[in-house]
Design an enzyme around this catalytic site. Structure first.
Site, short mmCIF file in Angstrom:
data_model
loop_
_atom_site.label_atom_id
_atom_site.label_comp_id
_atom_site.label_asym_id
_atom_site.label_seq_id
_atom_site.Cartn_x
_atom_site.Cartn_y
_atom_site.Cartn_z
N GLY A 140 6.19 14.47 -9.84
CA GLY A 140 5.13 15.36 -10.32
C GLY A 140 3.92 14.65 -10.89
N GLY A 142 1.23 11.39 -9.75
CA GLY A 142 0.83 10.27 -8.92
C GLY A 142 -0.32 9.51 -9.54
N THR A 169 7.39 0.85 -4.10
CA THR A 169 7.38 -0.27 -3.17
C THR A 169 8.39 -1.32 -3.59
OG1 THR A 169 5.04 0.11 -2.74
CG2 THR A 169 5.91 -2.04 -2.14
N GLN A 254 -7.23 -5.62 -10.51
CA GLN A 254 -6.67 -6.61 -9.59
C GLN A 254 -5.86 -5.94 -8.50
OE1 GLN A 254 -5.45 -10.61 -10.73
NE2 GLN A 254 -3.38 -10.19 -9.97
N GLU A 255 -5.12 -4.89 -8.85
CA GLU A 255 -4.35 -4.18 -7.83
C GLU A 255 -5.28 -3.59 -6.77
OE1 GLU A 255 -1.34 -0.32 -7.32
OE2 GLU A 255 -1.75 -1.14 -9.32
N ARG A 281 -9.20 -6.14 30.07
CA ARG A 281 -8.90 -4.87 30.72
C ARG A 281 -10.07 -4.43 31.59
NH1 ARG A 281 -4.95 -1.36 32.44
NH2 ARG A 281 -5.66 0.80 32.27
N HIS A 351 -8.69 0.78 23.21
CA HIS A 351 -7.51 0.37 23.97
C HIS A 351 -7.09 1.45 24.98
CE1 HIS A 351 -6.84 -2.91 21.08
NE2 HIS A 351 -5.85 -3.34 21.84
N GLY A 353 -5.01 4.51 26.46
CA GLY A 353 -3.61 4.92 26.30
C GLY A 353 -2.73 3.81 25.74
N THR A 378 -5.79 7.19 -5.38
CA THR A 378 -6.39 7.74 -4.16
C THR A 378 -7.89 7.47 -4.15
OG1 THR A 378 -6.88 9.91 -5.14
CG2 THR A 378 -4.69 9.62 -4.15
#
Length: 390
Positions: A140, A142, A169, A254-255, A281, A351, A353, A378
């Site tokens: 509940g 973040g 993580t 830093q993060e 290609r 690229h 497909g 976020t």
């Protein structure tokens, strides 16, 4: 060997990438290519990197490079962290969670731990005996760290921790976890404290499932549960209760910078593999690169990538001098991760497909990139923080 940023974008090498940093970058890239990349598909399939890989990284000197030598580290700086972070992206082993271990978990102990705590934990983090995680997010809560519900109640010479965390993580591998708790729920942010839990030494700690993510499959990401987990009072970071929120705010720049390092590394790799692809290609009797649309699109992406690389290098330099403020860190995190997702998406398009086929590296980058705009705060939260500086 993986392409270096100066080769992809043609930018000058910044001053902070001195000889010793460049040597580490070269060594880290070669080591990751030789020791991690051959097994990476298995790590993706198993959704976890083997502990043996962590121990090997420790033996190679790739864990805790910025920690002082007296605590088992290499005595480096964030510059050394940055090139290891970028080597992970350059080689394409983004799910090996040593960046968080090195540049997020260990610094909390170095900056806020007692001498006893540093000597107890940092050398073991440097060898890979301990794998680090930080448990902030809850089901509940973040980006709103003030809203956490996990508590740490003092009971004699122990704290008793109760609560749950999610999206953690290294959650399956970690055996040293910094847990964000409320020691006084009535005080809001001022009642927040950071507790260090050695999971092998406690009862009442449970790991939930290894979460089934869209990307970064090799990186174990878990739910964690704390049911009357007792730890000594000496496992709190800081001299007194209530310092946790300030500690978190101190370390978040830093993060966010390291997330930007991850982003620019993938941007450069995406451009490198896509340029190679469109040169080979063919369609309608000529290479994809011969089409003006391809040239214009790659010209746009390379131009934006050069600006991004210069900004990231500027932020690293400022951080090394102690001058990276929260606003600029929010800018580099938001700008770089937005660009990362856009560049990778455009490279998938070029690229055709094949870009949607998992055997092509751009497909994995497409999956792995998206979460960068979410974790570490976020990008919407980044914009709110930037707006406060207006």
């Amino acid at each position: 060997m993986a392409t270096l940023p100066s080769e992809v974008l043609g930018v000058p090498v910044p001053d902070w990438r001195g000889d010793d940093v460049a040597m580490l970058e070269d060594m880290a890239t070669r080591w990751l290519e030789a020791e991690i990349l051959p097994h990476y598909d298995d790590y993706e399939k198993n959704e976890i990197v083997d502990r043996s890989a962590w121990e090997a990284a420790g033996a190679a000197g790739l864990l805790c490079p910025s920690m002082p030598e007296e605590y088992g580290g290499a005595g480096g700086t964030f510059a050394h962290e940055a090139v290891i972070i970028e080597a992970l992206g350059r080689v394409g082993v983004d799910g090996f969670g040593i960046a968080l271990h090195n540049a997020i978990v260990a610094p909390y102990i170095l900056h806020f731990g007692s001498e006893e705590q540093k000597r107890k934990w940092l050398p073991r983090l440097a060898t890979g005996e301990l794998i680090g995680a930080i448990a902030m997010t809850e089901p509940g809560a973040g980006s709103d760290l003030q809203g956490i519900k996990t508590t740490a109640r003092k009971d004699g010479n122990h704290y008793v921790i109760n609560g749950s965390k999610t999206f953690i993580t290294n959650g399956q591998n970690a055996n040293l976890i910094i847990v964000v708790t409320k020691t006084d729920p009535s005080k809001g942010a001022k009642g927040t404290s950071l507790m260090v839990v050695e999971t092998d030494e406690v009862e009442g700690f449970r790991r939930g499932r290894n979460l089934d993510k869209v990307g970064l499959k090799a990186n174990d990401t878990s739910e964690l549960f704390f049911d009357d987990v007792r730890i000594p009072t000496s496992h709190m970071l800081g001299s007194e209760e209530g310092q946790g929120f300030v500690q978190l705010m101190t370390e978040l720049p830093q993060e966010r910078l390291l997330i930007a390092n991850q982003a620019i590394s993938m941007i450069e790799r995406a451009l490198a593999v896509t340029i190679d692809y469109v040169k080979e290609r063919k369609a309608f009797g000529k290479t994809i690169l011969d089409f003006q649309n391809t040239q214009f699109k790659l010209a746009e992406l390379k131009s934006e990538a050069v600006m991004a690389r210069v900004f990231v290098d500027h932020c690293v330099e400022r951080h090394l001098k102690g001058g990276l403020d929260a606003t600029t860190a929010s800018m580099v995190k938001y700008l770089l991760t937005d660009l990362q997702c856009r560049v990778v998406d455009e490279c998938v398009q070029l690229h055709g497909g094949y870009g949607y086929m998992n055997e092509y590296p751009i497909a994995r980058m497409f999956r792995d990139a998206r979460v960068q705009r979410i974790y570490g705060g976020t990008n919407e939260i980044m914009k709110l923080l930037i707006a406060r500086s207006l």
